[in-house]
Design a protein around this motif. Structure first.
Motif, PDB file in Angstrom:
ATOM      1  N   VAL A 119       0.855  -1.188   0.000  1.00 17.85           N
ATOM      2  CA  VAL A 119       0.000   0.000   0.000  1.00 17.85           C
ATOM      3  C   VAL A 119       0.889   1.235   0.000  1.00 17.85           C
ATOM      4  CG1 VAL A 119      -1.781   1.276   1.247  1.00 17.85           C
ATOM      5  CG2 VAL A 119      -1.816  -1.222   1.231  1.00 17.85           C
ATOM      6  N   ILE A 120       0.690   2.068  -1.006  1.00 14.56           N
ATOM      7  CA  ILE A 120       1.486   3.277  -1.164  1.00 14.56           C
ATOM      8  C   ILE A 120       0.555   4.432  -1.487  1.00 14.56           C
ATOM      9  CG2 ILE A 120       3.334   4.419  -2.423  1.00 14.56           C
ATOM     10  CD1 ILE A 120       3.028   0.775  -2.850  1.00 14.56           C
ATOM     11  N   THR A 121       0.787   5.565  -0.836  1.00 16.73           N
ATOM     12  CA  THR A 121      -0.002   6.758  -1.116  1.00 16.73           C
ATOM     13  C   THR A 121       0.954   7.914  -1.374  1.00 16.73           C
ATOM     14  OG1 THR A 121      -1.719   5.979   0.390  1.00 16.73           O
ATOM     15  CG2 THR A 121      -1.794   8.298  -0.232  1.00 16.73           C
ATOM     16  N   ASN A 122       0.724   8.613  -2.467  1.00 17.69           N
ATOM     17  CA  ASN A 122       1.485   9.831  -2.726  1.00 17.69           C
ATOM     18  C   ASN A 122       0.721  10.959  -2.042  1.00 17.69           C
ATOM     19  OD1 ASN A 122       2.591  12.228  -3.739  1.00 17.69           O
ATOM     20  ND2 ASN A 122       3.280  11.187  -5.581  1.00 17.69           N
ATOM     21  N   ILE A 123       1.338  11.541  -1.016  1.00 19.92           N
ATOM     22  CA  ILE A 123       0.663  12.564  -0.209  1.00 19.92           C
ATOM     23  C   ILE A 123       1.141  13.983  -0.531  1.00 19.92           C
ATOM     24  CG2 ILE A 123       0.160  10.937   1.658  1.00 19.92           C
ATOM     25  CD1 ILE A 123       2.506  12.182   3.227  1.00 19.92           C
ATOM     26  N   TYR A 124       1.890  14.125  -1.598  1.00 26.73           N
ATOM     27  CA  TYR A 124       2.462  15.437  -1.927  1.00 26.73           C
ATOM     28  C   TYR A 124       1.406  16.537  -1.974  1.00 26.73           C
ATOM     29  CZ  TYR A 124       4.792  19.233  -4.304  1.00 26.73           C
ATOM     30  OH  TYR A 124       5.283  20.468  -4.624  1.00 26.73           O
ATOM     31  N   LYS A 125       0.304  16.291  -2.646  1.00 26.08           N
ATOM     32  CA  LYS A 125      -0.714  17.335  -2.805  1.00 26.08           C
ATOM     33  C   LYS A 125      -1.463  17.638  -1.510  1.00 26.08           C
ATOM     34  CE  LYS A 125      -1.440  16.616  -7.722  1.00 26.08           C
ATOM     35  NZ  LYS A 125      -2.372  16.208  -8.774  1.00 26.08           N
ATOM     36  N   GLN A 126      -1.450  16.711  -0.566  1.00 25.89           N
ATOM     37  CA  GLN A 126      -2.173  16.914   0.689  1.00 25.89           C
ATOM     38  C   GLN A 126      -1.317  17.514   1.808  1.00 25.89           C
ATOM     39  OE1 GLN A 126      -2.439  13.649  -0.890  1.00 25.89           O
ATOM     40  NE2 GLN A 126      -4.117  14.595  -2.017  1.00 25.89           N
ATOM     41  N   VAL A 127      -0.018  17.410   1.685  1.00 26.54           N
ATOM     42  CA  VAL A 127       0.867  17.856   2.770  1.00 26.54           C
ATOM     43  C   VAL A 127       0.924  19.382   2.829  1.00 26.54           C
ATOM     44  CG1 VAL A 127       3.293  17.926   3.497  1.00 26.54           C
ATOM     45  CG2 VAL A 127       2.258  15.782   2.846  1.00 26.54           C
ATOM     46  N   ASP A 128       0.898  19.895   4.025  1.00 27.63           N
ATOM     47  CA  ASP A 128       1.030  21.323   4.265  1.00 27.63           C
ATOM     48  C   ASP A 128       2.480  21.724   3.970  1.00 27.63           C
ATOM     49  OD1 ASP A 128       1.455  23.851   5.417  1.00 27.63           O
ATOM     50  OD2 ASP A 128      -0.006  23.492   6.999  1.00 27.63           O
ATOM     51  N   LYS A 129       2.681  22.426   2.880  1.00 29.59           N
ATOM     52  CA  LYS A 129       4.044  22.776   2.439  1.00 29.59           C
ATOM     53  C   LYS A 129       4.746  23.708   3.431  1.00 29.59           C
ATOM     54  CE  LYS A 129       3.147  20.454  -1.310  1.00 29.59           C
ATOM     55  NZ  LYS A 129       1.801  20.014  -1.122  1.00 29.59           N
ATOM     56  N   ARG A 130       3.986  24.550   4.106  1.00 28.70           N
ATOM     57  CA  ARG A 130       4.572  25.452   5.110  1.00 28.70           C
ATOM     58  C   ARG A 130       5.117  24.636   6.283  1.00 28.70           C
ATOM     59  NH1 ARG A 130       7.374  29.159   4.553  1.00 28.70           N
ATOM     60  NH2 ARG A 130       8.629  28.359   6.207  1.00 28.70           N
ATOM     61  N   ALA A 131       4.348  23.619   6.703  1.00 34.83           N
ATOM     62  CA  ALA A 131       4.802  22.751   7.800  1.00 34.83           C
ATOM     63  C   ALA A 131       6.064  21.994   7.394  1.00 34.83           C
ATOM     64  CB  ALA A 131       3.699  21.776   8.198  1.00 34.83           C
ATOM     65  N   LEU A 132       6.142  21.623   6.141  1.00 37.85           N
ATOM     66  CA  LEU A 132       7.325  20.944   5.627  1.00 37.85           C
ATOM     67  C   LEU A 132       8.551  21.856   5.736  1.00 37.85           C
ATOM     68  CD1 LEU A 132       7.889  18.163   4.198  1.00 37.85           C
ATOM     69  CD2 LEU A 132       7.669  19.394   2.057  1.00 37.85           C
ATOM     70  N   GLU A 133       8.411  23.071   5.254  1.00 37.91           N
ATOM     71  CA  GLU A 133       9.519  24.041   5.326  1.00 37.91           C
ATOM     72  C   GLU A 133       9.877  24.364   6.780  1.00 37.91           C
ATOM     73  OE1 GLU A 133      11.429  25.031   2.856  1.00 37.91           O
ATOM     74  OE2 GLU A 133      10.221  23.732   1.587  1.00 37.91           O
ATOM     75  N   ASP A 134       8.859  24.534   7.614  1.00 40.06           N
ATOM     76  CA  ASP A 134       9.104  24.840   9.033  1.00 40.06           C
ATOM     77  C   ASP A 134       9.914  23.743   9.707  1.00 40.06           C
ATOM     78  OD1 ASP A 134       7.700  27.196   8.749  1.00 40.06           O
ATOM     79  OD2 ASP A 134       5.885  26.454   9.766  1.00 40.06           O
ATOM     80  N   TYR A 135       9.654  22.490   9.335  1.00 40.41           N
ATOM     81  CA  TYR A 135      10.381  21.384   9.941  1.00 40.41           C
ATOM     82  C   TYR A 135      11.882  21.507   9.669  1.00 40.41           C
ATOM     83  CZ  TYR A 135      11.848  16.828  11.493  1.00 40.41           C
ATOM     84  OH  TYR A 135      12.502  15.828  12.165  1.00 40.41           O
ATOM     85  N   PHE A 136      12.225  21.776   8.424  1.00 34.88           N
ATOM     86  CA  PHE A 136      13.649  21.923   8.094  1.00 34.88           C
ATOM     87  C   PHE A 136      14.275  23.078   8.872  1.00 34.88           C
ATOM     88  CE2 PHE A 136      12.362  19.531   4.285  1.00 34.88           C
ATOM     89  CZ  PHE A 136      13.352  18.569   4.289  1.00 34.88           C
ATOM     90  N   GLN A 137      13.597  24.199   8.960  1.00 40.62           N
ATOM     91  CA  GLN A 137      14.132  25.362   9.675  1.00 40.62           C
ATOM     92  C   GLN A 137      14.216  25.103  11.175  1.00 40.62           C
ATOM     93  OE1 GLN A 137      11.845  28.785   8.497  1.00 40.62           O
ATOM     94  NE2 GLN A 137      12.672  28.771   6.423  1.00 40.62           N
ATOM     95  N   ASP A 138      13.152  24.560  11.743  1.00 38.98           N
ATOM     96  CA  ASP A 138      13.100  24.340  13.192  1.00 38.98           C
ATOM     97  C   ASP A 138      14.131  23.323  13.670  1.00 38.98           C
ATOM     98  OD1 ASP A 138      10.999  26.127  13.209  1.00 38.98           O
ATOM     99  OD2 ASP A 138       9.446  24.595  13.492  1.00 38.98           O
TER     100      ASP A 138
END
Length: 163
Positions: A119-138
């Protein structure tokens, strides 16, 4: 994989890979990062990929991040065994990716023993891109490292989704 869990128990595993060239259908796996919902992690670097196939981007952004002390570095044949061994500890893994090529590289690595019903799901379109960027910075992490990217994908997916 012969998992010792109830058939209904599942756990999402966030997958990211790094590879020699985006545009090459026969691209070589460089590294793989897997992060489970419960924060268990697997990261390994492949030692026998063809460096001559690396794009300029990979040479500049990915290769300098390889070879950190303590990192699991394996030849492809050994990596082919290590990934299923780690996954055998995860109850019915459901993979989440942000790029379909990650799944293709995982499947190619595991051939001919790719589990049926994966089972594989591509979640790119659903992921909060701001949260993604914040993770790298934080967390003061660099992008284009398979484990860092898988951690960030997990964090962003668990933060919430935004279209």
């Amino acid at each position: 994989w012969g998992l010792p869990f109830e058939p209904t128990a599942t756990m999402r595993v966030y997958l990211d890979t790094k590879f020699t060239d985006w545009d090459d259908p026969a691209t070589d796996l460089i590294s793989i990062g897997l992060v489970a919902e419960d924060r268990r992690e697997f990261y390994a670097e492949c030692t026998d990929f063809d460096r001559r196939k690396c794009s300029n981007f990979v040479v500049l952004e990915v290769l300098p991040q390889l070879g950190a002390p303590g990192v699991l570095r394996l030849q492809r044949a050994d990596l082919r065994a290590a990934v299923p061994d780690w996954l055998s500890t995860i109850p019915n893994p459901e993979f989440a990716v942000d790029y379909d090529g990650d799944l293709k590289l995982l499947a190619r690595l595991l051939e001919p023993d790719v589990p049926a019903g994966l089972v594989i799901t591509n979640i790119y379109k659903q992921v909060d891109k701001r949260a993604l960027e914040d993770y790298f910075q934080d967390h003061d992490l660099t992008r284009h490292h398979a484990l860092h990217d898988a951690r960030a994908l997990r964090a962003a997916a668990q933060t919430g989704t935004r279209k």
